[in-house]
Design a protein around this motif. Structure first.
Motif, mmCIF file in Angstrom:
data_model
loop_
_atom_site.group_PDB
_atom_site.id
_atom_site.type_symbol
_atom_site.label_atom_id
_atom_site.label_comp_id
_atom_site.label_asym_id
_atom_site.label_seq_id
_atom_site.Cartn_x
_atom_site.Cartn_y
_atom_site.Cartn_z
ATOM 1 N N CYS A 96 11.411 29.455 12.041
ATOM 2 C CA CYS A 96 12.446 28.426 12.174
ATOM 3 C C CYS A 96 12.374 27.413 11.031
ATOM 4 N N VAL A 117 17.012 26.189 10.193
ATOM 5 C CA VAL A 117 17.129 24.756 10.474
ATOM 6 C C VAL A 117 16.134 23.991 9.605
ATOM 7 N N ASP A 119 13.828 20.318 8.956
ATOM 8 C CA ASP A 119 13.103 19.316 9.742
ATOM 9 C C ASP A 119 13.651 17.935 9.416
ATOM 10 N N THR A 123 19.297 17.229 12.073
ATOM 11 C CA THR A 123 19.468 18.648 12.397
ATOM 12 C C THR A 123 19.616 18.819 13.894
ATOM 13 N N LEU A 125 19.184 21.094 16.948
ATOM 14 C CA LEU A 125 18.549 22.308 17.465
ATOM 15 C C LEU A 125 19.203 22.814 18.746
ATOM 16 N N HIS A 128 20.560 26.302 19.420
ATOM 17 C CA HIS A 128 19.596 27.392 19.333
ATOM 18 C C HIS A 128 18.584 27.413 20.482
ATOM 19 N N MET A 129 18.479 26.311 21.226
ATOM 20 C CA MET A 129 17.372 26.178 22.182
ATOM 21 C C MET A 129 17.380 27.252 23.267
ATOM 22 N N CYS A 150 7.108 27.288 11.889
ATOM 23 C CA CYS A 150 7.942 26.631 10.891
ATOM 24 C C CYS A 150 7.045 26.438 9.671
ATOM 25 N N ARG A 156 9.545 21.519 14.084
ATOM 26 C CA ARG A 156 10.581 22.456 14.527
ATOM 27 C C ARG A 156 10.054 23.472 15.527
ATOM 28 N N PHE A 160 10.958 23.918 19.719
ATOM 29 C CA PHE A 160 11.400 25.129 20.404
ATOM 30 C C PHE A 160 10.426 25.549 21.496
ATOM 31 N N PHE A 193 14.819 15.478 17.231
ATOM 32 C CA PHE A 193 14.495 16.589 18.122
ATOM 33 C C PHE A 193 14.083 16.083 19.496
ATOM 34 N N GLN A 196 17.131 15.359 21.481
ATOM 35 C CA GLN A 196 17.787 16.609 21.873
ATOM 36 C C GLN A 196 17.041 17.299 23.014
#
Length: 207
Positions: A96, A117, A119, A123, A125, A128-129, A150, A156, A160, A193, A196
């Motif tokens: 990633c 993606v 860092d 960005t 995410l 894609h999660m 990553c 990153r 995930f 992140f 998110q």
């Protein structure tokens, strides 16, 4: 319903500096071989001495086992920690890091995915999660193990892995972050992140 007694935002304020301060640490690993369908199972143990954690080698340069079917690392760790890679016998690799070329695959890996993606807090995410969590879990159900990496295995790939723990391991944000930080103290997802992931957790809050 999941326990929301401790907010994720407060947890990240507590854990982010602690994770960054742990980069020079390392890890003790105990490996137990299991002959079931999941193959080799590995458990990482933290050994407290005088209230402190004794760590054996740098987490930044190691492959960190997370749970059955999942590990994470930085790109170079696939070469600097070949012993752990050999023990885990990964069957799937997820890269990633947009800036890195396709990863040369360990011989046991039969599936490879790349998520392009960067860092950066800007960005996103979230698109894609679910897909990455689903890929990891399907590989686990098939008896395999996925390594997510990553560049450094800090932001990153950690994000995930937290998303996977939330969706498939019945963890809320607090417990997912805490669990991952115990497995790999150097994790430090950027603030974008983090926000998110808090939103992602909300999708499963009543599960």
């Amino acid at each position: 319903m999941r326990d929301k007694s401790s907010g994720p935002s407060a947890l990240f304020k507590q854990y982010r500096p602690r994770a960054a301060a742990s980069m020079a640490g390392g890890i003790m690993m105990v490996v137990a071989r299991n002959n079931n369908a999941a193959g080799v199972q590995c458990d990482r143990l933290r050994v407290p001495v005088n209230g402190e954690i004794v760590l054996k080698k740098s987490d930044l340069w190691s492959v960190s086992y997370v749970c059955p079917g999942l590990a994470l690392c930085g790109a170079l760790s696939l070469y600097t920690d070949k012993e752990t890679v050999s023990l885990l016998q990964p069957t799937c690799l997820i890269n990633c890091a947009q800036e890195l070329p396709d990863t040369p695959l360990p011989e046991t890996v039969t599936k490879y995915h790349k998520v392009t993606v960067t860092d950066s807090p800007d960005t996103d995410l979230r698109p894609h999660m679910d897909r990455i969590a689903d890929l990891i879990h399907q590989e686990y159900l098939n008896g395999g193990l996925t390594i997510v990496h990553c560049a450094a295995g800090v932001s990153r790939s950690a994000a995930f892995c937290i998303a996977y723990l939330i969706k498939y391991r019945a963890m809320d944000m607090t417990n997912a972050y805490r669990h991952l930080a115990m497995c790999r103290p150097c994790i430090n997802p950027n603030q974008g992140f983090v926000g998110q992931l808090i939103e992602f957790e909300g999708k499963f809050a009543d599960d």
